[in-house]
Design an enzyme around this catalytic site. Structure first.
Site, PDB file in Angstrom:
ATOM      1  N   ALA A 186      -2.792  35.208  -2.313  1.00 40.42           N
ATOM      2  CA  ALA A 186      -4.153  34.967  -1.806  1.00 40.42           C
ATOM      3  C   ALA A 186      -5.167  34.598  -2.890  1.00 40.42           C
ATOM      4  O   ALA A 186      -6.348  34.466  -2.599  1.00 40.42           O
ATOM      5  CB  ALA A 186      -4.678  36.153  -0.985  1.00 40.42           C
ATOM      6  N   ALA A 187      -4.707  34.409  -4.135  1.00 39.73           N
ATOM      7  CA  ALA A 187      -5.648  33.942  -5.168  1.00 39.73           C
ATOM      8  C   ALA A 187      -6.206  32.571  -4.745  1.00 39.73           C
ATOM      9  O   ALA A 187      -7.393  32.294  -4.916  1.00 39.73           O
ATOM     10  CB  ALA A 187      -4.949  33.845  -6.523  1.00 39.73           C
ATOM     11  N   GLY A 188      -5.344  31.744  -4.156  1.00 39.36           N
ATOM     12  CA  GLY A 188      -5.791  30.434  -3.674  1.00 39.36           C
ATOM     13  C   GLY A 188      -6.800  30.566  -2.534  1.00 39.36           C
ATOM     14  O   GLY A 188      -7.694  29.731  -2.384  1.00 39.36           O
ATOM     15  N   ASP A 189      -6.658  31.613  -1.734  1.00 38.84           N
ATOM     16  CA  ASP A 189      -7.619  31.823  -0.630  1.00 38.84           C
ATOM     17  C   ASP A 189      -8.991  32.208  -1.178  1.00 38.84           C
ATOM     18  O   ASP A 189     -10.018  31.753  -0.670  1.00 38.84           O
ATOM     19  CB  ASP A 189      -7.092  32.904   0.318  1.00 38.84           C
ATOM     20  CG  ASP A 189      -5.792  32.487   0.995  1.00 38.84           C
ATOM     21  OD1 ASP A 189      -5.606  31.276   1.218  1.00 38.84           O
ATOM     22  OD2 ASP A 189      -4.961  33.362   1.278  1.00 38.84           O
TER      23      ASP A 189
END
Ligand code: RIB
Length: 311
Positions: free
Chosen positions: A250-253
């Site tokens: 979820a770093a991309g989120d």
């Protein structure tokens, strides 16, 4: 404080997360170190992130009529997200994601969409009144693609900025590539769309230009430890901040939500740096939604590094 209005239409999952020395190879069983059940799903993650970053956030999606669905409602509400348009489907369980996180913080994920498949184009009609007052609409590809396209059409008619996070990796219909104001894939997602494997910023540049050739208007490539690359009216590369990676889930989120918050409010390079900082901070904490950072933390992180905060 700038409080953009952001609508997220997308998935809500419960993540069943095994920590292990590494992710297993096909046919292999390995012994894990830990197990956690946390709220996730690219759509709900981005909504929680936008809420914690201080945006007035609305989430439209679907969960099952079950305890996992209740967990999602509670976490979204605690982040200040308006869930009036989060429906429940009594016939389907809440979506799940089976995640393995290795000691290096990298992950592999199997998604079972379940109730996320019930977010239909007809649900989008209910968003019509909300749409004109939005600053940005965020979409991902974990709900039916005809629904994604219906939202893009409605947002386009209303003149609202749309950002399509191109995950999970798949061959994305050209109509979606064309209709997104900003298309934002990571390396594997860009490779799935262009056939160009990405292991350097130069590869990312070639893939972004290939996406422009397929009709994309603006592309923001998420490159993890290599930062991010904007290609559109001009080209801007912003390196990542060095962080101690615990879990990249979820770093991309966090990145995408931060981008949506800052895009119209900051100069391009500063908005990309704000998104890099949010994504970097998310990677320092285990779990999807538990790792979505607050605006104060991201701004403090930026100020410590002499960068512009999002006021
Ligand atoms: O982007 C991370 C998310 O992908 C996880 O939370 C999982 O639910 C999948 O949707």
């Amino acid at each position: 404080m700038t409080r953009p209005r952001i609508l997220v239409v997308g998935s809500a999952n419960i993540d069943l997360v095994a920590g292990a020395p590494r992710c297993p190879r096909p046919g292999e069983s390995i012994i894990g170190r830990s197990f956690k059940t946390v709220t996730g799903g690219k759509g709900a993650n981005q909504a929680v992130a936008a809420g914690r970053l201080g945006a007035q956030t609305f989430f439209a999606g679907c969960v099952g009529n079950d305890s996992f669905g209740q967990m999602q409602r509670a976490t979204l509400t605690a982040a200040g997200v308006n869930i009036t348009h989060l429906k429940s489907d009594a016939a389907q369980p809440t979506g799940t994601a089976l995640i393995c996180v290795g000691d290096d913080g990298q992950n592999s994920i199997v998604i079972v969409p379940a109730a996320n498949s019930s977010v239909r184009p007809s649900d989008v009609e209910q968003l019509e009144d909300l749409m004109p007052s939005m600053d940005a609409v965020l979409l991902q590809l974990e709900i039916p693609l005809d629904t994604v396209e219906a939202v893009l059409d409605m947002a386009g008619d209303a003149g609202v900025l749309t950002i399509v996070d191109a995950g999970p990796a798949q061959k994305v219909p050209q109509s979606i590539i064309r209709k997104a104001a900003i298309l934002s894939p990571n390396e594997t997602e860009a490779e799935a769309m262009t056939g160009i494997p990405i292991s350097s910023v130069e590869d990312a540049r070639r893939a972004a230009n290939a996406l422009m050739g397929l009709g994309a208007t603006e592309v923001v490539m998420k490159l993890g430890a290599n930062g991010c690359l904007y290609v559109g009216e001009d080209e801007v590369y912003v390196p990542a901040f060095a962080v101690r990676v615990v879990d990249t889930t979820a770093a991309g989120d966090a990145f995408t939500a931060a981008l949506a918050c800052a895009w119209d409010a900051m100069p391009r390079r500063s908005a990309l740096a704000f998104a890099n900082a949010a994504g970097g901070l998310a990677a320092t904490v285990a779990g999807a939604q538990p790792s979505m950072p607050k605006r104060e933390s991201v701004n403090a992180f930026l100020r410590e590094r002499g960068e512009t905060a999002f006021e």
